[in-house]
Design a protein around this motif. Structure first.
Motif, PDB file in Angstrom:
ATOM      1  N   ALA A   1       0.841  -1.186   0.000  1.00 17.80           N
ATOM      2  CA  ALA A   1       0.000   0.000   0.000  1.00 17.80           C
ATOM      3  C   ALA A   1       0.875   1.234   0.000  1.00 17.80           C
ATOM      4  N   ILE A   2       0.309   2.329  -0.490  1.00 23.37           N
ATOM      5  CA  ILE A   2       1.067   3.557  -0.622  1.00 23.37           C
ATOM      6  C   ILE A   2       0.914   4.395   0.642  1.00 23.37           C
ATOM      7  N   GLY A   3       1.850   5.338   0.795  1.00 25.22           N
ATOM      8  CA  GLY A   3       1.700   6.327   1.845  1.00 25.22           C
ATOM      9  C   GLY A   3       2.404   5.977   3.138  1.00 25.22           C
ATOM     10  N   SER A   4       2.039   6.702   4.180  1.00 18.98           N
ATOM     11  CA  SER A   4       2.654   6.554   5.491  1.00 18.98           C
ATOM     12  C   SER A   4       2.274   5.216   6.107  1.00 18.98           C
ATOM     13  N   SER A   5       3.267   4.504   6.597  1.00 18.84           N
ATOM     14  CA  SER A   5       3.019   3.171   7.154  1.00 18.84           C
ATOM     15  C   SER A   5       2.762   3.203   8.645  1.00 18.84           C
ATOM     16  N   GLY A   6       3.047   4.344   9.317  1.00 15.78           N
ATOM     17  CA  GLY A   6       2.910   4.388  10.763  1.00 15.78           C
ATOM     18  C   GLY A   6       1.509   4.094  11.260  1.00 15.78           C
ATOM     19  N   PRO A   7       0.489   4.869  10.877  1.00 18.19           N
ATOM     20  CA  PRO A   7      -0.874   4.568  11.351  1.00 18.19           C
ATOM     21  C   PRO A   7      -1.345   3.174  10.951  1.00 18.19           C
TER      22      PRO A   7
ATOM     23  N   PHE B   1       8.023  -1.568  11.499  1.00 17.41           N
ATOM     24  CA  PHE B   1       8.213  -0.160  11.833  1.00 17.41           C
ATOM     25  C   PHE B   1       9.630   0.291  11.511  1.00 17.41           C
ATOM     26  N   ALA B   2      10.604  -0.481  11.959  1.00 17.67           N
ATOM     27  CA  ALA B   2      12.007  -0.086  11.796  1.00 17.67           C
ATOM     28  C   ALA B   2      12.395  -0.012  10.326  1.00 17.67           C
ATOM     29  N   VAL B   3      12.033  -1.030   9.570  1.00 14.49           N
ATOM     30  CA  VAL B   3      12.406  -1.050   8.148  1.00 14.49           C
ATOM     31  C   VAL B   3      11.701   0.065   7.386  1.00 14.49           C
ATOM     32  N   ASP B   4      10.420   0.277   7.659  1.00 15.96           N
ATOM     33  CA  ASP B   4       9.698   1.352   6.975  1.00 15.96           C
ATOM     34  C   ASP B   4      10.286   2.715   7.309  1.00 15.96           C
TER      35      ASP B   4
END
Length: 887
Positions: free
Chosen positions: A537-543, A658-661
């Motif tokens: 998926a595109i975009g910010s991975s945090g949320p 989280f770390a890799v992203d």
């Protein structure tokens, strides 16, 4: 009912938001006929029923109200079709999971056949869990997931068998180091290929989650006995388990009523056509009437939103219908006919929206009221023809009894277009207007687009009839190959591959090494959990990662707590466990049906993006509840003992993600949204420049490409609103929203320019000779220069404003181009061009009749000027919005 930019952009025209009642509406037509209006008159609509006012008459008959039975009302289908589809899917999936889970909850002996399948390794808890990843809303989607899942399981089993065939028994303490290194290199290469090749996401998840256990068992020196392991031979138990999950998922889509993508595609096609013809009639009535009707405009907006949603979902259903026996001729024909129909619906929608690029002058009301009978004839005949073609497309073939009425209606539509064209030219001549005039640019565009609507529907009908005899229709879209070069070399795909590859390797290392007593050695749990969380998926991975972490942990705790409280071998224990698993899975799967995080450009409902928080919650909760009942009394320590390693593995996997992203995905969603929007605006600028350039002869449609780019930018903009900004300035969401609206309006205008620039409005034939002729004029080069420079200025302005993350003052306010009067320059350029183009022999000597206004050079020039004026107005409005949002 407003210009797309909200700015008056035709000289000599004024815009007040509503058209005033004309004082000249009492003029006479030829033959002494009175002016006609959409609200009535000598040749108005049907006579009103008794007690019904003239302006309350419906323009198009509303479809008959659907009758809902008790089954439909259980899911509230009478209130919302979308909610009912999601609720029915979630309830069906939860019921199947509950039924499959009961043999694991109840003691052996209640289901003897299932017990025998379990003893052979054909049915296990993983069968139930894999079902959750396979089942989807339609049979086509489920079939796609099933094929992908079976492919992944087969790759895992074959690779494990190959490893065991080369090194029987796996790695032992006496195995040389270089052999272990070669095995590890082989496994690393296998993981890379599975991620890089264009497999479905289910293939990746099934393959890597099961291969993690194969790899750890193979590398574990303590596993010396082959009996009972998956490494001894090409054991079919794992494949049969996946096949059973696929079969149950397919039954879930078939019972109690089949849920077929091709049926839904046909429903969406009919729904879109109904909305389209209704909006065309309402728009024409509003544009040609003697007064504006607010209720019409509000209804048009609602119908357009409904039509847009139907067109978006139609793409996904068309693709998924390929898996519903798409190789059978009848299904293939339906897909081809619907694909051709969809192209006409998209073009007709863009043509319709182009008619709103209008600001009316004093002559509009009288002129368009006189043309209303001919406009109405074209729209009525074209609408009937389009609805007939829609029914033919839903059936997949032209029947014998369809050919004659289809041919007659197409002929009648073309004749109506010719009459409208002749009436318009006669009306111009009666007013002493010749060639191109600024006062009638908008009227030219309206009649031009109405003629185009009639022509494209007639073309569709004739193409259907030609396809019945000798000329086949173009093939519908099919899934891409696993070796598709455009996918394998795509930057976004390579970013996903690199990040996922790093996550899987780190998870394998963590499971291989372990840590004290908190993480076991040679444990595949972390790698398997990481594979479940793969998501393209595109975009910010945090949320998104936080949501999946919550789903995994809460699902795990819920499952084991329910088991500890209700996992008794009694009737109420079975009932409570069954109700708990049903309710939790139903709620989680309903939340899973959220398309907002799907990759940009992917059709709604497409499940290839990966596991969501809802799916992971259902997965881990089901896994926890599916424990065989017991009579022992459980304590909190017992519960946590069972849940501990699952929670640790889930936490470790999410931490790695989280770390890799964070390291490998440095761009924020705001940066990605800005870049996506800038790329879309850059395409618009380049296409406009090529269209207005007489040396560029090839024209290809860009509307579909731009729609995908803008949808991707819109999804990223939504994610930018949710991501933490930390030291950065707040995301300029309001400005980005204004920019998205303007870009979508520009896309529609650009579509109108593309179709009006080719001969006969048919893309693929190259730029029209008349278009090239007037584009060579020196005055038109100045028009082109101003338009392109205006678009480039707005593109740079927005890129500077949206990409600025620090500082209180917007750097874009220092752009020297803000002092330039683009509107004045464009108006002066248009005046010079109109004066020069009217001296061309093609304009001054064009007196003969034409079958459609699309072939009239004055109309083509007017159409191009209207579209370029709309682009300049939209850019001016966007600049104004930026200045308003500067603080």
């Amino acid at each position: 009912g407003t210009p797309q930019g909200g700015v008056p952009y035709s000289p000599g025209h004024s815009y007040t938001g509503q058209q005033s009642t004309p004082s000249s509406a009492s003029g006479q037509l030829r033959g002494g006929q009175q002016p006609l209006s959409p609200q009535g008159g000598p040749d108005g609509h049907r006579s009103p029923k008794h007690g019904q006012q003239e302006d309350q008459m419906p323009l198009i008959n509303e479809p008959a109200l659907r009758k809902y039975n008790l089954y439909h009302r259980i899911f509230l289908r009478q209130h919302s079709e979308t909610f009912a589809d999601h609720a029915e899917f979630a309830a069906g999936a939860a019921l199947c999971v509950t039924l499959m889970a009961m043999p694991f909850i109840m003691p052996p002996g209640y289901f003897e056949r299932v017990d025998r399948l379990q003893a052979k390794g054909y049915f296990s808890r993983s069968t139930v869990l894999m079902f959750l990843f396979i089942v989807d809303h339609t049979l086509g989607q489920t079939m796609s997931n099933a094929i992908s899942g079976l492919t992944g399981a087969l790759l895992s089993v074959l690779n494990a068998a190959l490893m065991h065939g080369v090194i029987p028994g796996g790695i032992s303490e006496s195995t040389p180091w270089f052999v272990s290194f070669a095995v590890s290199a082989h496994c690393v290469l296998f993981v890379w290929l599975v991620l890089w090749l264009n497999f479905g996401m289910n293939a990746r998840i099934f393959c890597l989650s099961t291969f993690a256990f194969h790899w750890m068992e193979f590398m574990n020196p303590a596993v010396t006995d082959c009996v009972g392991t998956q490494l001894c031979s090409l054991k079919v138990g794992e494949l049969v388990s996946v096949a059973i999950a696929c079969g149950v998922a397919l039954l879930c889509n078939i019972l109690p009523t089949p849920s077929l993508a091709v049926w839904k595609a046909r429903t969406k096609a009919r729904e879109t056509t109904q909305c389209l013809v209704k909006v065309w009639m309402d728009a024409a009535a509003s544009l040609c009437g003697s007064s504006r009707a607010d209720y019409r405009q509000e209804q048009m907006v609602a119908d357009l939103k409904k039509m847009k949603t139907a067109l978006e979902t139609l793409d996904g259903y068309m693709l998924h219908s390929y898996y519903e026996f798409g190789l059978i001729r009848s299904v293939r024909n339906i897909r081809e006919f619907l694909s051709r129909l969809k192209r006409t619906l998209n073009e007709s929608t863009d043509r319709l929206l182009c008619t709103w690029n209008t600001c009316f002058g004093a002559a509009h009301d009288e002129m368009m009221a006189r043309l209303w009978p001919q406009v109405r004839d074209v729209i009525v005949d074209a609408s009937k023809l389009l609805m007939h073609c829609t029914e033919i497309a839903c059936g997949g073939k032209v029947l014998d009894h369809d050919e004659v009425p289809l041919r007659e209606t197409a002929k009648r539509t073309r004749e109506a277009v010719a009459r409208l064209t002749a009436s318009f030219k006669e009306l111009k001549a009666s007013k002493g207007i010749d060639g191109v005039t600024e006062e009638l640019l908008d009227e030219h565009q309206i009649v031009f687009q109405v003629c185009a609507f009639g022509r494209i529907t007639a073309d569709l009908a004739e193409e259907f009839m030609a396809g019945r005899n000798t000329r086949p229709l173009p093939a519908a879209e099919v899934p891409t190959s696993i070796f598709e070069r455009t996918v394998l070399a795509d930057r976004n795909h390579l970013s996903f591959v690199v990040r996922s590859f790093a996550i899987m390797l780190l998870a394998f290392v963590a499971g291989f090494c372990g840590h004290s007593k908190t993480m076991l050695t040679y444990d595949a749990g972390t790698a398997a959990a990481a594979a479940l969380m793969l998501r393209n998926a595109i975009g910010s991975s945090g949320p998104r990662n936080f949501g999946r972490l919550r789903g995994a942990v809460i699902g795990t705790i819920f499952g084991h707590v329910v088991f500890s409280m209700a996992g008794w071998c009694s009737w109420w224990g079975y009932l409570t466990s069954g109700l708990a698993i049903f309710s939790w899975v139903a709620t989680s799967m309903f939340n899973h049906a959220d398309p907002s995080d799907v990759t940009g450009g992917m059709a709604f409902g497409h499940s290839s993006a990966g596991a969501s928080a809802g799916l992971l919650s259902a997965y881990f909760a089901s896994n926890g509840i599916m424990e065989q009942c017991t009579t022992e009394v459980f304590t909190v320590n017992d519960v946590m003992g069972k849940s501990y390693f699952m929670i640790i593995n889930s936490l470790a996997a999410v931490f790695l993600v989280f770390a890799v992203d964070t390291v490998l995905a440095p761009e924020t969603a705001a940066h990605l949204a800005t870049n996506a929007y800038s790329s879309a605006l850059k395409v618009i600028t380049e296409v406009v420049s090529d269209l207005l350039n007489p040396t560029v002869l090839e024209i290809r449609p860009h509307s579909g490409e731009l729609a995908i780019r803008m949808r991707k930018a819109g999804l990223l903009g939504c994610q930018a609103e949710a991501e933490p900004r930390l030291w950065r300035n707040p995301w300029r969401g309001l400005l980005f929203g204004d920019a998205m609206i303007s870009a979508k309006n520009m896309r529609v205008t650009l579509s109108g320019m593309e179709h009006s620039s080719v001969e006969g409005g048919r893309l693929g034939g190259g730029k029209a000779d008349k278009m090239r002729a007037f584009a060579k004029l020196q005055s038109f080069a100045h028009v082109r220069k101003v338009v392109v420079e205006m678009l480039e200025h707005v593109e740079d302005l927005l890129d500077s404003a949206l990409s600025q993350e620090t500082g209180e003052v917007m750097h874009a306010l220092g752009n020297p181009q803000l002092r330039r009067d683009f509107n004045g320059e464009f108006a002066a350029a248009v005046k010079g061009f109109v004066a020069e183009v009217n001296r061309m022999p093609e304009i001054s000597q064009e007196r003969g009749p034409v079958n459609s206004l699309e072939l009239d050079m004055a109309a083509q020039v007017s159409m191009i000027l209207c579209c370029t004026w709309a682009l300049v107005a939209e850019a001016s409005q966007l600049q104004r919005c930026l200045l308003e949002r500067a603080h």
